[in-house]
Scaffold this active site. Structure first.
Site, PDB file in Angstrom:
ATOM      1  CD  GLU A 204      63.642  61.024  59.303  1.00 14.91           C
ATOM      2  OE1 GLU A 204      63.833  61.820  58.365  1.00 14.91           O
ATOM      3  OE2 GLU A 204      64.013  59.841  59.284  1.00 14.91           O
ATOM      4  CG  ASP A 241      64.411  58.350  51.736  1.00  9.88           C
ATOM      5  OD1 ASP A 241      64.327  57.422  50.908  1.00  9.88           O
ATOM      6  OD2 ASP A 241      64.605  58.163  52.952  1.00  9.88           O
ATOM      7  CG  ASP A 311      68.848  54.078  53.508  1.00 11.37           C
ATOM      8  OD1 ASP A 311      69.665  53.437  54.201  1.00 11.37           O
ATOM      9  OD2 ASP A 311      67.797  54.549  53.989  1.00 11.37           O
ATOM     10  CE  LYS A 336      69.317  55.708  57.013  1.00 12.09           C
ATOM     11  NZ  LYS A 336      68.037  55.028  56.692  1.00 12.09           N
ATOM     12  CB  SER A 366      62.785  57.569  61.671  1.00 10.20           C
ATOM     13  OG  SER A 366      62.782  56.172  61.823  1.00 10.20           O
TER      14      SER A 366
END
EC number: 4.2.1.11
Length: 425
Positions: A204, A241, A311, A336, A366
């Protein structure tokens, strides 16, 4: 005039060199939309399923079956439909798949078409995507969560947490926020290099140094913020994260880099201490995706003073989110598009969160492409926060650049979310 007359799916490469799906949609009036589908490395068990080919081609990661579904079954099902009927089109594709996780024709096939349809419809109506999706009130530019040190599944180093992020909450505009981030990023690079660390970047765009633990990473970032001329906590806040599912084993959190094991309560207390010692305002996936008791304990412990983002916990799924809301678990959802697999369901998840007083964070994966759709969706939903990687790699900077363009286009209507994005600041 906005009837769908052609759909073309193709196999392209993502930022990790793996195949992904790209879709073109053409309307009767000549309007055109193109979308490329992202892919994650640390994926939640409850996510919608990408359709991969298996076999030896691309080491099993080919997407020819998904492309075939786009060009065949999906085209046959939605050809002639009005591109402005987004919900109906998405429902048609979901019913065509017929599974609970979109595993038959693939979430990657469905999502590619869903997003390309929206882009084509936006062009047909003469509106930018953020305005077409979000309506007249779409005007809030999100605070970027910039991932500048990578660990976990995103890097080959001993750090167990996946991302260490900076949030330019004190900037006056997204343009300034990007500058803040860039200056800290380059300052961090120099400090890491001077300390003898590798400055190669991870998936990333963040650095992946061999640091012994989270505190070491946070200390480097704090020093870099100050060295770049900013005040930690005031100009720039911090975020984590943890991707805790990745190191949750047999009911405990196993830190291989630190050679420590923490039970769920110890894990929550460890995160609480980090949030107390550093200006950490947001923690994503601090507990594992199915450790609901651990999540509840963490939320009760620091949920009134820190954003706790689900997430893997929620996987952009409104049903799982409603479970979390009912249980008083977390206070934010990471969004997402490929976790749920269609634009309509993505928007529904954001709406569900906002109605319950939860925040929403629009996010990349990613494995990304040059597609900048999520920048438009962040503005369309007024969610106020976006995660789209570091200040390196064009698959990441494409989203920042699009936000800068949108801010410029909105002119005086534009409002940078800043500190208002997080209720605890």
């Amino acid at each position: 005039m906005t009837a769908i007359i052609d759909i073309v799916g193709r196999e392209i490469l993502d930022s990790r060199g793996n195949p992904t799906v790209e879709v073109d949609v053409v309307l009767e009036d000549g309007s055109f939309g193109r979308a490329a589908v992202p892919s994650g490395a640390s994926t939640g068990a409850h996510e919608a399923v990408e359709l991969r080919d298996g076999g030896s081609r691309y080491l099993g990661k080919g997407v020819e079956k998904a492309v075939e579904a786009v060009n065949g079954k999906i085209f046959d099902a939605i050809a002639g439909m009005d591109a402005e009927s987004q919900l109906l089109i998405d429902q048609t594709m979901i019913e065509l798949d017929g599974s609970a996780n979109k595993g038959n024709i693939g979430a990657n096939a469905i999502l590619g078409v869903s997003l390309a349809v929206a882009k084509a419809a936006a062009q047909a109506t003469g509106l930018p995507l953020y305005r077409y999706v979000g309506g007249a009130n779409a005007h809030v530019l999100p605070v970027p969560m910039m991932n500048i040190i990578n660990g976990g599944a995103h890097a080959d180093n001993p750090i167990d947490f996946q991302e260490f992020m900076i949030l330019p909450v004190g900037a006056s505009s997204v343009r300034e926020a990007v500058r803040y981030g860039s200056e800290v990023f380059h300052t961090l690079k120099k400090r890491l290099k001077d300390a003898g660390h590798n400055t190669n970047v991870g998936d990333e765009g963040g650095f992946a140094p061999n640091l012994k633990n989270a505190q070491a990473a946070l200390d480097f970032i704090m020093e870099s913020i100050e060295k770049a001329g900013f005040k930690p906590g005031e100009d720039i806040a911090l975020g984590l994260d943890c991707a805790a599912t990745e190191f949750f084993k047999d009911g405990n959190y196993v830190y291989e880099g630190e050679r420590k094991t923490r039970d769920p309560k110890a894990q929550a207390k460890y995160l609480a201490k980090l949030a107390s010692d550093y200006p950490i305002v947001t923690i994503e996936d601090g507990m594992a995706e199915d450790d609901w008791e651990g999540w509840k304990y963490l939320t009760d412990l620091i949920g009134d003073k820190c954003q706790l983002v689900g997430d893997d916990l929620f996987v952009t799924n409104s049903a799982r989110l409603r479970d979390g809301i009912r249980m008083g678990v977390a206070n934010s959802i990471l969004v997402k598009v490929n976790q749920i697999g269609s634009l309509s369901e993505t928007l529904d998840a954001v709406e569900t969160a906002h109605k319950a007083g939860y925040t929403a964070v629009m996010s990349h994966r990613s494995g990304e492409t040059e597609d900048s759709t999520i920048a438009d969706l962040a503005v369309a939903t007024n969610c106020g926060q976006i995660k789209t990687g570091s200040l390196a790699r064009s698959d990441r900077t494409a989203k920042y650049n699009q936000l800068i363009r949108i801010e410029e286009e909105l002119g005086k209507q534009a409002r940078y979310a800043g500190r208002n994005a997080l209720k605890f600041l």
